[in-house]
Design a protein around this motif. Sequence first.
Motif, mmCIF file in Angstrom:
data_model
loop_
_atom_site.group_PDB
_atom_site.id
_atom_site.type_symbol
_atom_site.label_atom_id
_atom_site.label_comp_id
_atom_site.label_asym_id
_atom_site.label_seq_id
_atom_site.Cartn_x
_atom_site.Cartn_y
_atom_site.Cartn_z
ATOM 1 N N LEU A 212 17.403 -7.472 -2.408
ATOM 2 C CA LEU A 212 17.432 -6.471 -1.335
ATOM 3 C C LEU A 212 17.752 -5.085 -1.904
ATOM 4 C CD1 LEU A 212 17.285 -5.787 1.667
ATOM 5 C CD2 LEU A 212 19.702 -6.397 1.866
ATOM 6 N N ALA A 213 18.649 -5.068 -2.891
ATOM 7 C CA ALA A 213 18.990 -3.789 -3.528
ATOM 8 C C ALA A 213 17.757 -3.176 -4.193
ATOM 9 C CB ALA A 213 20.099 -3.994 -4.553
ATOM 10 N N VAL A 214 16.986 -4.019 -4.855
ATOM 11 C CA VAL A 214 15.779 -3.523 -5.529
ATOM 12 C C VAL A 214 14.773 -3.008 -4.499
ATOM 13 C CG1 VAL A 214 13.784 -4.203 -6.921
ATOM 14 C CG2 VAL A 214 16.082 -4.988 -7.547
ATOM 15 N N VAL A 215 14.567 -3.801 -3.448
ATOM 16 C CA VAL A 215 13.598 -3.402 -2.417
ATOM 17 C C VAL A 215 14.019 -2.091 -1.759
ATOM 18 C CG1 VAL A 215 12.692 -4.007 -0.135
ATOM 19 C CG2 VAL A 215 12.760 -5.732 -1.941
ATOM 20 N N LEU A 216 15.307 -1.967 -1.425
ATOM 21 C CA LEU A 216 15.785 -0.739 -0.779
ATOM 22 C C LEU A 216 15.582 0.473 -1.698
ATOM 23 C CD1 LEU A 216 19.068 -1.748 1.089
ATOM 24 C CD2 LEU A 216 16.909 -0.995 2.070
ATOM 25 N N VAL B 271 13.396 0.796 -4.087
ATOM 26 C CA VAL B 271 11.963 1.108 -4.183
ATOM 27 C C VAL B 271 11.504 1.857 -2.933
ATOM 28 C CG1 VAL B 271 9.659 0.083 -4.210
ATOM 29 C CG2 VAL B 271 11.416 -0.766 -5.766
ATOM 30 N N VAL B 272 11.966 1.409 -1.779
ATOM 31 C CA VAL B 272 11.587 2.079 -0.520
ATOM 32 C C VAL B 272 12.072 3.523 -0.512
ATOM 33 C CG1 VAL B 272 12.029 2.118 1.964
ATOM 34 C CG2 VAL B 272 11.423 -0.031 0.843
ATOM 35 N N VAL B 273 13.316 3.711 -0.930
ATOM 36 C CA VAL B 273 13.876 5.065 -0.947
ATOM 37 C C VAL B 273 13.086 5.956 -1.917
ATOM 38 C CG1 VAL B 273 15.874 6.436 -1.647
ATOM 39 C CG2 VAL B 273 16.191 4.419 -0.219
ATOM 40 N N ALA B 274 12.848 5.434 -3.114
ATOM 41 C CA ALA B 274 12.140 6.237 -4.116
ATOM 42 C C ALA B 274 10.722 6.559 -3.665
ATOM 43 C CB ALA B 274 12.120 5.491 -5.458
ATOM 44 N N ALA B 275 10.058 5.560 -3.077
ATOM 45 C CA ALA B 275 8.690 5.795 -2.606
ATOM 46 C C ALA B 275 8.672 6.778 -1.439
ATOM 47 C CB ALA B 275 8.056 4.465 -2.182
ATOM 48 N N GLY B 276 9.742 6.792 -0.687
ATOM 49 C CA GLY B 276 9.801 7.698 0.462
ATOM 50 C C GLY B 276 10.041 9.139 0.059
ATOM 51 N N VAL B 277 10.979 9.317 -0.863
ATOM 52 C CA VAL B 277 11.315 10.703 -1.225
ATOM 53 C C VAL B 277 10.364 11.272 -2.274
ATOM 54 C CG1 VAL B 277 13.737 10.379 -0.681
ATOM 55 C CG2 VAL B 277 12.977 10.090 -3.039
ATOM 56 N N GLY B 278 9.718 10.398 -3.041
ATOM 57 C CA GLY B 278 8.864 10.877 -4.125
ATOM 58 C C GLY B 278 7.822 11.901 -3.698
ATOM 59 N N PRO B 279 6.982 11.571 -2.713
ATOM 60 C CA PRO B 279 5.957 12.546 -2.297
ATOM 61 C C PRO B 279 6.558 13.848 -1.787
ATOM 62 C CG PRO B 279 5.460 10.362 -1.441
ATOM 63 C CD PRO B 279 6.832 10.285 -2.022
ATOM 64 N N GLN B 280 7.684 13.756 -1.096
ATOM 65 C CA GLN B 280 8.312 14.983 -0.592
ATOM 66 C C GLN B 280 8.781 15.872 -1.739
ATOM 67 O OE1 GLN B 280 7.982 14.917 2.647
ATOM 68 N NE2 GLN B 280 7.377 12.772 2.561
ATOM 69 N N LEU B 281 9.371 15.227 -2.723
ATOM 70 C CA LEU B 281 9.869 16.005 -3.867
ATOM 71 C C LEU B 281 8.704 16.632 -4.624
ATOM 72 C CD1 LEU B 281 12.690 13.652 -5.207
ATOM 73 C CD2 LEU B 281 12.840 15.525 -3.570
#
Lengths: 159, 167
Positions: free
Chosen positions: A109-113, A115-125
């Motif tokens: 779950l830690a890994v999935v969370l 990955v979700v966070v990184a994938a979410g903020v990546g395009p914005q950054l």
Amino acid sequence: MTGDDRSGSPVDQPAAEQLTFGPPVGAATVPWPDDHDRVVAPVGVVEDVSDEPDDVRGGPAEWAWVQEWRASGERAPWPQGVALAAFTLIIVASAIFVLTAGVADTPWLAVVLNVVVAAGVGPQLWLARGIPVIRFVSWGAALGVPVGWLACFVVPFPT
Amino acid sequence: MSTLFRFPNPVNEVAARTVATGVVVLCLLTLVFRTPWLLLPLAYGFVARVATGPTLSPLGQLATRVIAPRLGPPKLVPGPPKRFAQGIGAVVTVGAVVAYFLGAPTLSWILVGMIAVFATLEAAFGLCVGCLVFGRLQAWGVVPDTVCEACNDVRARYPNSVAHSAA
């Protein structure tokens, strides 16, 4: 946030890029160096600005202020900018660490969370990497995510 | 009464950042000592400032009358975005109070932590995140341009730009 009620100019006039960040310009008449008083198209209408970088090319006219800022050739406030990036790095890295520590009992779950966070903020950054002021936040956050991951492996989680 | 419930425009940003510094200190005291009663002056301050500017806010009075005048000449910025930012702060801090007294102290501390982060951005870097949100809402047409016409004059912000010199 609050201030005294003084008369005068509604905004002061900075000599360099400010860390105080003004709202982007909306549809407005923007004088252009080679095109007198060109009327900028309303928000949402794609313009031909093919000499601009990818993040501005084809963008709506609300980003005209970014083009103006680039044309102004203002120097970057590096000391304040780096400090802002460092502050953002600490906040983001701490958030990543706390998020991971909170679900450390369930590693998948830690890994999935994460990955979700990184994938979410990546395009914005990525989109924010060239915008005045916000670029420092973007750079700090982009460094803060891997630093947070590194901390998860190095720093023991609180029990 | 109508003069009481108004927000200054323009706002002295030096005073605004001084207020933000006070908010940061208050937030840190609240978080470090886990003192729930400090949530009350924190929330009251935001509500008072969004409603009346510095008039009914002790921190606002201290900043505008005592501290900011000693920190140099005023640096004037549009008021409506600052009021919007205060409104966000009011919602979050009142939410923290409600969360605490409804038995969710952890949520309350998280909300205070968020306020501390954003107030630090304002105090230390002059980066008003609420003003960014206001700017986006204005660009999208959610906030009418008439609310803050100065916010839309990019030439006022970049007087040295080619466009400005051509105007």
